[in-house]
Motif scaffolding. Sequence first.
Motif, short mmCIF file in Angstrom:
data_model
loop_
_atom_site.label_atom_id
_atom_site.label_comp_id
_atom_site.label_asym_id
_atom_site.label_seq_id
_atom_site.Cartn_x
_atom_site.Cartn_y
_atom_site.Cartn_z
N ASP A 462 0.90 -1.16 -0.12
CA ASP A 462 -0.06 0.04 0.16
C ASP A 462 1.14 1.11 0.10
N PRO A 463 0.74 1.91 -0.99
CA PRO A 463 1.56 3.33 -0.93
C PRO A 463 1.56 4.13 0.17
N GLN A 481 7.99 22.45 -10.47
CA GLN A 481 8.55 21.11 -10.82
C GLN A 481 8.09 20.28 -9.37
N THR A 482 8.83 20.72 -8.36
CA THR A 482 8.69 19.96 -7.38
C THR A 482 7.13 19.97 -6.79
N LYS A 483 6.35 21.11 -6.64
CA LYS A 483 5.27 21.11 -6.40
C LYS A 483 4.41 20.02 -7.25
N LYS A 484 4.71 19.87 -8.56
CA LYS A 484 3.92 18.89 -9.38
C LYS A 484 4.05 17.57 -8.95
N LEU A 489 2.86 12.51 -6.26
CA LEU A 489 2.81 11.75 -4.95
C LEU A 489 1.83 11.59 -3.91
N LYS A 490 1.14 12.49 -3.81
CA LYS A 490 0.08 12.56 -2.87
C LYS A 490 -0.95 11.68 -3.66
N GLU A 491 -1.30 11.94 -4.85
CA GLU A 491 -2.60 11.34 -5.88
C GLU A 491 -2.31 9.84 -5.83
N ILE A 516 1.33 18.31 2.44
CA ILE A 516 2.11 17.83 3.67
C ILE A 516 1.18 17.19 4.53
N ASP A 517 1.53 15.87 5.13
CA ASP A 517 0.80 15.22 6.02
C ASP A 517 1.30 15.18 7.30
N THR A 518 2.77 15.37 7.44
CA THR A 518 3.55 15.03 8.79
C THR A 518 4.57 16.08 8.92
N LEU A 519 4.66 16.55 10.16
CA LEU A 519 5.84 17.55 10.34
C LEU A 519 6.82 16.82 11.48
N LYS A 520 8.33 16.95 11.39
CA LYS A 520 9.03 16.22 12.28
C LYS A 520 9.91 17.32 12.95
#
Length: 605
Positions: A462-463, A481-484, A489-491, A516-520
């Motif tokens: 599972d990704p 480019q990085t935003k794309k 990746l999220k999709e 973003i999902d998580t901050l460290k």
Amino acid sequence: MEKLFLDKKGSIKIASKAYLIIREKSNFSVSQINKIVSIGRDPKNDFILSSKGISRRHATIYLKDKCYFIVDGDLKGNVSTNGLWVNGIKISVHQLDNYDFISFQKGVEAFFIMPEECLSTGKMLELFFKKSFLFASGKTIRSSFLNGSEDRELKSQSTLVPDPKNSMLDGLTYLPNRSNFFSRVERALLFKEQIDQQYIFAVLLIDLDRFKIINDSLGHLVGDELLVNIAERLSTCIREGDMACRLGGDEFGVLLSDLNSLDEAKLITQRIQRSLSKPLQIQSHEIYPSLSIGIASSNLGYKTVEGIVRDADTAMHYAKSNGKSKFIVFNEKIHRTATNLFQLDNDLRKVIKQDGLQIFYQPIVSLKDKNLTGFEALLRWKHSDKGFISPSVFIPIAEENGLIHQVGDWLIDAVCQQLASWNNSSNIKNSLAVNINISPKQLMDSSIVKRLLDNTRKYNLDPAKIKLEIIESILMESTEQTKKVFIQLKEAGFQLAIDDFGVGYSSLSYLNRLPIDTLKIDKSFVKKIGGDGETTSINVTHSIIALAHSIGIKVVAEGIENLYQLAWLRQQKCDYGQGYLLSKPIDANEASRLAEKGLDWTWKC
């Protein structure tokens, strides 16, 4: 120095004498050329010219490798005001040959001859008189001074491009270009070697920090205008006699000539850095330039242009890798570091081919229910001679030489294989996730999404169980480019985490730009909780947790080392934690045993 030629029998003879005949209006003077000959208005010159428009040191002739050369200006790198022409072509440096016609300005010309060669045969003697008569009669137009066959021969001997604009200047900034700059540095080296060994000069290499981000986010027209503005500022910072050039891209070079000491070079460099770092308004954008500068001083006894430029470049990269926006003077320590890095580069290539890297896993724990939720995969390299090499050392090397893609692909495949093994184990009850660190260089490769998906399909994963950690600076430096790539990746279902959050210039407002999902939270903040600097660390950490939760982002605290830190973080409802109190990084076998039995949570908090 001696010049070789063939006599009428084909035997090699030596021409040990060369002469320069100078005509200034109606006046003629003849002089033998010895080791170095200076020409200009300065009374100290060997050839003194008085015409208006002649520079104090207009030209210099010198001998090198049995050849005569003439340069525009002096050997220190200073050039004449109005330029120098040889056989109708404007030159910077030119190897002289018999009958070369030199023009300093209209009405001031010279004729270069080697009589022993000129008079060696009857035909050559006839040609000599013809050329001498043309010169003495004032025939200064190139077409009348040379006949067709001789003109073609001289063109074939010339190493210069006829168009001076193309050959001498950068097309965008109109600063001198790379070849022009290298020629000036060569002259400075020659002057130090042959004339004044106490002569001090320095070469600066300047590189704009984060220039690619400006190009990618604001467009190449804005990037070009920025370079033009930087070039204009740079030109105003240097002294008369110095030289600034554009080497290419966002890299500039400066020759600081005739210095009193290396300290003077540092002061000039500080002035350059202050001036070039001031904000610029380009179109509707306010840009704050940042630059890294490397300095190489002639005090180190360089013999070649390549050597001194190479070391200035090494110092510049050293400045860039040590925080950017600073200057570094090349020294023996940097040389040893560069040599060591070069060796590590070679060793790293071998290790990658031999699958010699290792992965250690550090547990990530839910602070709410005390369960093991997964691991962070940490690369390790055990060098045969040096022991364990820190990733902070070898990852930048891999990024610099392009090996990061090979390293990254190997890491992703190995982690996916290990995660599949855990998922298929009947002894492991909890579903685990693994965090993988991704380099910004990898994000610039649009195929990374496909390669990640190929690996998850290959191992039936599972990704969502692959969490990709990216350094905090990507928030501020993110390009289209990085935003794309982030969105793709999220999709695709992957989780995205920002590593070491809080130590850079980012704020939570940047999080709205990327999914973003998580901050460290960086361990430097966690470490001070319960110790010196506690108030600031507590305030920062509390703010990050509260604000992240307010926009639906989970938080991981790194570097938990004692019970007080653990208790405080749980009280603040920090979601996850990792650190030596919970577990140090462990190899795959230990990680498997820990996943089977669970974390030994014996603390009362």
